[in-house]
Enzyme design. Sequence first.
Site, PDB file in Angstrom:
ATOM      1  N   ASP A  18      28.354  11.263  36.229  1.00 18.19           N
ATOM      2  CA  ASP A  18      27.564  10.088  36.564  1.00 18.19           C
ATOM      3  C   ASP A  18      27.929   9.005  35.553  1.00 18.19           C
ATOM      4  OD1 ASP A  18      25.375   8.547  37.609  1.00 18.19           O
ATOM      5  OD2 ASP A  18      24.372  10.433  38.060  1.00 18.19           O
ATOM      6  N   HIS A  43      18.097  13.216  43.424  1.00 14.86           N
ATOM      7  CA  HIS A  43      17.048  13.302  42.423  1.00 14.86           C
ATOM      8  C   HIS A  43      16.093  12.122  42.462  1.00 14.86           C
ATOM      9  CE1 HIS A  43      20.073  10.628  40.968  1.00 14.86           C
ATOM     10  NE2 HIS A  43      19.286  10.235  39.995  1.00 14.86           N
ATOM     11  N   ASP A  44      16.302  11.193  43.393  1.00 14.44           N
ATOM     12  CA  ASP A  44      15.418  10.031  43.509  1.00 14.44           C
ATOM     13  C   ASP A  44      14.536  10.100  44.754  1.00 14.44           C
ATOM     14  OD1 ASP A  44      16.525   8.834  41.234  1.00 14.44           O
ATOM     15  OD2 ASP A  44      18.096   7.843  42.401  1.00 14.44           O
ATOM     16  N   GLU A  50      26.919   4.276  44.106  1.00 11.36           N
ATOM     17  CA  GLU A  50      25.534   4.330  44.580  1.00 11.36           C
ATOM     18  C   GLU A  50      25.166   2.940  45.089  1.00 11.36           C
ATOM     19  OE1 GLU A  50      20.894   5.159  43.390  1.00 11.36           O
ATOM     20  OE2 GLU A  50      22.258   4.320  41.920  1.00 11.36           O
ATOM     21  N   ASP A  57      26.386   4.692  39.055  1.00  9.95           N
ATOM     22  CA  ASP A  57      24.987   4.337  39.229  1.00  9.95           C
ATOM     23  C   ASP A  57      24.841   2.859  39.609  1.00  9.95           C
ATOM     24  OD1 ASP A  57      22.213   5.472  38.619  1.00  9.95           O
ATOM     25  OD2 ASP A  57      22.171   3.635  37.412  1.00  9.95           O
TER      26      ASP A  57
END
Length: 536
Positions: free
Chosen positions: A100, A325-326, A264, A202
């Site tokens: 990430d 994870h969001d 993302e 990200d």
Amino acid sequence: MAEQYNWWQTGIIYQIYPRSFQDSNDDGIGDLPGLIQRLDYVQSLGVDAIWLSPIYPSPMADFGYDISDYCNIHPMFGTLDDFDRLLAEAHRRGLKIILDLVPNHTSNQHPWFIESRRSRQSYRRDWYIWRDPAPDGGPPNNWLSIFGGPAWTFDETTGQYYLHQFAKEQPELNYRHPGVLAAMLHNMRFWLNRGVDGFRVDVIWLLIKDELFRDEPRNPAWDGVTPHNSLLHIHTQNLPETHLMIRQMRAILDEYDNRVMIGEISLPNEQLVEYYGPKYDECHLPFNFQLITLPWQATVVRHAVNAYEAALPAQGWPNWVLGNHDQHRLASRVGQAQARVATLLLLTLRGTPTCYYGDEIGMTDGEIPLEFVRDPMAVNQPELAHMLGRDPERTPMQWTAEPNAGFTNPNVQPWLPLAKDYKCNNVAAQENNPTSILNLFRLLAALRSAELSLSVGDYAAVETDAADVFAYTRRAPNAHPFLVVLNFGPESHLLNLSHIAPHAKIAAATDMEARGVVDLATLALEPNQGLLLQIG
Ligand code: NOJ
């Protein structure tokens, strides 16, 4: 034919949230040595790449998305040696490692920000976004933080505000200063030289903000719930210059063989596909989150798949994400029965699938008592915590039925409580159950990798007269063609699909029981059943 494709096109990506996968040193938090112990399991799933949420040094204000050193490993997770071992052990098993990368913001403890905040004359001042207060002393404009409140925090030391679209501990870098991108490219090289196979970048669509710092207009369609949605983010998201930054990042990856850049990006199709780049020189995969965000209805999903397929540029490779994870857990969003249908969908659509650890066993959202709420999104907006809090989908992996589920020592308090169902819903229980969702996942992953039509074949929607059913074919030249029939509803259906083929062989069924050859003129579909049918 498969050789013409890259691993990130034919493969499956498995996201691991390292804090929650496997603890090896009894501190209740997952780590790299723990993850190494579980690599055989990951390999057994039939996935091809692991995307690791951040493992860098971080004060953990946003659980690693606030980085204080881009070129090291947080001691909580291990050491650089552990990382090298992870890379070698993963590669030995044919698994790629995707890190990430969080370029939009650093931690407020990063040496760059500490220096920047020291004085207005600091040589790092312009690496971040500082503005004078408005005439009334308030924030410089109306921009909002995604984590609640204004996107600006006043800093006493120098009497200015700095920008942060997430927590106040995550000051945003200023990509209008050329030194910033150069430094980030250097960080990328550090990991690429070590052998990582790519990055998930990200909030890549947020990198550049309006040079004039204009107020954002009100969103007329605001539902009155999430404050951040009350504005239209025309000055903080998706600015044209962002693409120039991304192309330079991609150029670094292209200096190496076979690496991937995943962006993302939360945007509608038309804007999302621009992130492939005018010459396919930006993201290999701009993440496509529609399966997470859309209502779980056959007609809606069919329309979304068709629209996305139609919007893709000629050489833009599709991708689908089912959980992360969001977002609340798949099985909590759609229920256990439909989680199987969704798994069949994800693993048979055209395009790279990304799945979130634990979804392969149907993990559900954990219940997080107030004293355990950790996510800044929930802590900062307590009244919305039940909706927006992200702790529930980050609970420890459920390996066994023993206390703490094999995630950590039974006598240790894990960093987040386990989801209540772990005693019956865990890897060990599902391993030996031939009809488990885990074994469904494995079967589908194996078929996807063995069958050219499934990994790289064309997609075509198939009309049926049942509104709850979504059906499509996948075909590649000189390969077995497949028909996928998914029942999104609780009713059974009798379908006539004989225009596709007279008969078909069941290659996989969500119940893991249906077998044999079926007559497509009278195809009986059980409630919540999905079928993967070989039609030639
Ligand atoms: C997106 C990440 O997925 C999320 O977890 C994080 O809080 C924000 N970006 C800020 O880095």
